[in-house]
Design a protein around this motif. Sequence first.
Motif, short mmCIF file in Angstrom:
data_model
loop_
_atom_site.label_atom_id
_atom_site.label_comp_id
_atom_site.label_asym_id
_atom_site.label_seq_id
_atom_site.Cartn_x
_atom_site.Cartn_y
_atom_site.Cartn_z
N LEU A 211 0.83 -1.21 0.00
CA LEU A 211 0.00 0.00 0.00
C LEU A 211 0.86 1.25 0.00
CD1 LEU A 211 -2.75 -1.07 2.56
CD2 LEU A 211 -2.91 -1.03 0.08
N SER A 212 2.00 1.19 -0.62
CA SER A 212 2.87 2.35 -0.68
C SER A 212 2.27 3.42 -1.57
CB SER A 212 4.25 1.95 -1.19
OG SER A 212 4.15 1.36 -2.46
N ALA A 213 2.72 4.65 -1.40
CA ALA A 213 2.13 5.80 -2.07
C ALA A 213 1.98 5.66 -3.57
CB ALA A 213 2.92 7.07 -1.73
N PRO A 214 2.96 5.13 -4.32
CA PRO A 214 2.83 5.05 -5.77
C PRO A 214 1.65 4.20 -6.23
CG PRO A 214 5.11 4.74 -5.11
CD PRO A 214 4.29 4.69 -3.88
N LEU A 215 1.13 3.33 -5.36
CA LEU A 215 0.04 2.45 -5.76
C LEU A 215 -1.32 3.01 -5.41
CD1 LEU A 215 1.56 -0.98 -4.67
CD2 LEU A 215 1.65 0.11 -6.91
N PHE A 581 -9.60 -4.36 -9.53
CA PHE A 581 -8.17 -4.11 -9.47
C PHE A 581 -7.77 -3.97 -8.00
CE2 PHE A 581 -9.85 -2.55 -13.39
CZ PHE A 581 -8.90 -2.87 -14.36
N PHE A 582 -6.76 -4.70 -7.58
CA PHE A 582 -6.31 -4.60 -6.20
C PHE A 582 -4.84 -5.03 -6.14
CE2 PHE A 582 -8.29 -8.66 -6.98
CZ PHE A 582 -7.50 -9.61 -6.35
N HIS A 583 -4.27 -4.90 -4.95
CA HIS A 583 -2.85 -5.21 -4.76
C HIS A 583 -2.69 -6.27 -3.68
CE1 HIS A 583 -2.79 -1.19 -6.55
NE2 HIS A 583 -1.59 -1.50 -7.00
N ILE A 584 -1.68 -7.10 -3.85
CA ILE A 584 -1.31 -8.07 -2.81
C ILE A 584 0.20 -7.95 -2.59
CG2 ILE A 584 -3.16 -9.70 -3.36
CD1 ILE A 584 -1.02 -11.36 -4.86
N LYS A 615 3.83 -9.47 -11.36
CA LYS A 615 4.65 -10.12 -10.33
C LYS A 615 5.56 -9.14 -9.59
CE LYS A 615 4.78 -14.58 -12.73
NZ LYS A 615 5.65 -15.62 -13.33
N LYS A 616 5.93 -8.06 -10.28
CA LYS A 616 6.86 -7.11 -9.67
C LYS A 616 6.16 -6.25 -8.62
CE LYS A 616 9.97 -3.29 -10.79
NZ LYS A 616 10.49 -2.40 -11.86
N ASP A 617 4.98 -5.69 -8.97
CA ASP A 617 4.31 -4.74 -8.08
C ASP A 617 3.18 -5.35 -7.26
OD1 ASP A 617 5.92 -2.71 -9.03
OD2 ASP A 617 4.58 -2.26 -10.70
N ALA A 633 -13.78 -14.29 -6.44
CA ALA A 633 -12.41 -14.62 -6.83
C ALA A 633 -11.42 -13.72 -6.10
CB ALA A 633 -12.25 -14.48 -8.34
N ARG A 634 -11.76 -12.45 -5.99
CA ARG A 634 -10.87 -11.53 -5.26
C ARG A 634 -10.73 -11.97 -3.81
NH1 ARG A 634 -10.98 -4.90 -4.57
NH2 ARG A 634 -9.58 -4.87 -2.77
N GLU A 635 -11.87 -12.28 -3.17
CA GLU A 635 -11.83 -12.69 -1.76
C GLU A 635 -10.98 -13.95 -1.59
OE1 GLU A 635 -15.92 -13.07 -0.80
OE2 GLU A 635 -16.23 -10.90 -0.46
N HIS A 636 -11.08 -14.87 -2.57
CA HIS A 636 -10.30 -16.10 -2.49
C HIS A 636 -8.81 -15.79 -2.60
CE1 HIS A 636 -9.83 -20.49 -2.91
NE2 HIS A 636 -8.81 -20.19 -3.73
N ILE A 637 -8.44 -14.92 -3.54
CA ILE A 637 -7.03 -14.55 -3.73
C ILE A 637 -6.50 -13.84 -2.49
CG2 ILE A 637 -5.47 -13.06 -5.05
CD1 ILE A 637 -7.27 -13.69 -7.51
N GLU A 638 -7.30 -12.89 -1.98
CA GLU A 638 -6.86 -12.17 -0.78
C GLU A 638 -6.76 -13.10 0.42
OE1 GLU A 638 -8.28 -7.57 -1.57
OE2 GLU A 638 -9.74 -8.96 -0.70
N GLY A 639 -7.62 -14.14 0.44
CA GLY A 639 -7.54 -15.12 1.52
C GLY A 639 -6.21 -15.86 1.50
#
Length: 721
Positions: A211-215, A581-584, A615-617, A633-639
């Motif tokens: 969750l850094s500023a650039p994202l 769209f989300f970040h992990i 894969k990088k970000d 699907a998002r909830e599963h990935i975040e899980g």
Amino acid sequence: MKYDAKVDLKNKEEEYSFNEVAKQSNGAAWLKCGDTVLLATVVIDETEVVKDDFLPLTVQYIEKTYAAGKIPGGFFKRETKPSDFETLTSRIVDRSLRPLFPKGFGHPTQITILAFSVDKEADLQVLALNAASAALFVSDIDINTSVSAIRAVKIDGELVLNPTLSQLNNATLDLYLSGSKEDLLMIEMRSVGSEQVDTAFVIDPLLDPTLSAPLITKQVSNAIAEDELVAILEKAQQLLFENNTKYENSFTPFKKETNEIEYKAHVVNEEMVVYVRTHHFEDIKAAMNQMAKSERSTALRALRKKIMLKQEHWDEVTLKDAIEKVKREQVRSQILNERVRADGRALNQIRPISISTNILPKAHSSCLFTRGQTQALVVLTLGGPKDAQMFEMLTDDGVQNENFMVHYNFPGFSVGEASPITGVKRRELGHGNLAKRALEPIVDTKGRTIRLVSEILESNGSSSMATVCGGYMALRAAEIETSDVVAGIAMGMVSEGNKYAILSDIMGLEDHDGDLDFKVTGSKEGITAMQMDIKLGGISLEVLKEALYQAKEGRAHIIDIMLEAEKEIKLNDGVLPSSDFFHINPSFIGDIIGQAGKTIREIIEKFEVAIDIDKKDGKVKVTGKSKSRVKAAREHIEGIANTPKAPKIEYKVGDTYKGVVKKIVDFGAFIELPDGTDGLVHISKISDQRVEKVSDILKEGQEVKVEVLEFKGNKISLGIV
């Protein structure tokens, strides 16, 4: 090339030659600015005079690919139909120069601008108008006024006049103006949306690097406030005065001797005018109340036939002009003196609005926007990056992709005309471009392609602004996030001497008989796009400021109605593609992909989605046809990403562990070991006895004790203990 005149302007220098090329035209100007070379020519047909009351002017701006050292792409290696940029540039030049022609000028006139050499930093739309105006000024037509263009942009909050193309590409405001020394004639303006860091959500990257500023960014429309816009216009108008003074002083010695040509003597028969006023004034008022163009024309035609039955010796065409004059007088007088419009509205009153969304079951989203007798059906389609429109400008190094498109169609039936539907006309292209400029700043395409198509079903006043409103609602009906609520309104003005009236939401009658056509779009706070054509020769900035604020008031009224309609939106779920769209944390990407891509394939199959991972970000995009499946699907990935990782075990041959049977195949079973690593028990290692079917011995989910037998690269071979 011998140059006759050199004009020093802000941030650039233009050189002109008038006597070297195209000498058989009525006027020609060879313009060189940097490495850009344009030729503008003016030719009139002196043998023909158009009888109808309009100016038969055609403007063509044409680019040659050799100007940038290119060969046309595609199958045909020759320039074919005009590009959108060429058509829009032709339109800008036409709208700027048309007011210069003397009243009664009826000779067919052709202005051609050819781009022979192009500098990558050149503003071709500004140079095209300057070249065309120079050719017209030195021609033998009785025109002694110079018109020029200025582009004003904002970069990092600073105003820049006459920017380079690189500067324009980094601007948050793009304002194109044309005018003479005295008058501002045309305005084209757009704000340019940008991404900004959302400081409200910035988290210390040391605590959570995902969750850094650039994202954490948000889309910003960069809409401009009315006062700021007027202040910029004031500076630009002063520069227009200075530039046109330089042009006229430099060009006057090269002007050809004026050719005495015949002008159309458009004289209205005053006897007929008095008769119509005296005996049929109420009939004309009744005809004006027929607000649709076709209905009004039918009523006026019936009145003309009625009068001709009594006045058989009169000329019907002359009578038509007399009726038109009385109608125009009444429209303008009622507005200026009674402050009431032909349909009974107050000057700032908006016609009734109705909005219906997602009325097309199989379209991704749709909106039927109706305002008075103007109706636009705007339909949205979502696509991927490969669906973008490819295009190439002369000033580009390569092909660009257009991910946000607005296509506007204006069939004849929308105004009651029995005309076939043909190819896209300049007006349709221009109106679609205006709507695009209005909406694009508030949308972040996020790797998608968005196409809006506006089908005008009925028109009586600014269908382009209905397209903007319907376009915004179609975006929201597809659940596309927008940074602002944007609406559009068409403004008009009627003036006589010192008296004037500014009109909100003009209809066709007021556009035809008024002095100003002024379209402005934006949010409640500011303007995202604007287009203005002035018919009476100019407008004071004080009056323009008043019009801008009245337009702001009208936009706010329309936006409130749109916000209410937004509450009633029901998505076309099952048809509408949904994206998330989300970040992990990038360290968990391996777990989401799984061994040889097994985990991600299972997610794709289970939820019927497409997944893209950076894969990088750690950026993840999930797309599917069902919003609920995308969410799951998002909830599963975040899980997976939020599950604490078990410490990795260093496995050795001979060690024994408890594992779980994850999958059974013909040749054995895959066993999940304590830290999540998978190993394979071959069918021959399941039992001391011969095993015909693995499923006879093992079941998925069964806990078993296994021994590490050997390593084959990264693969672990196991045996049942």
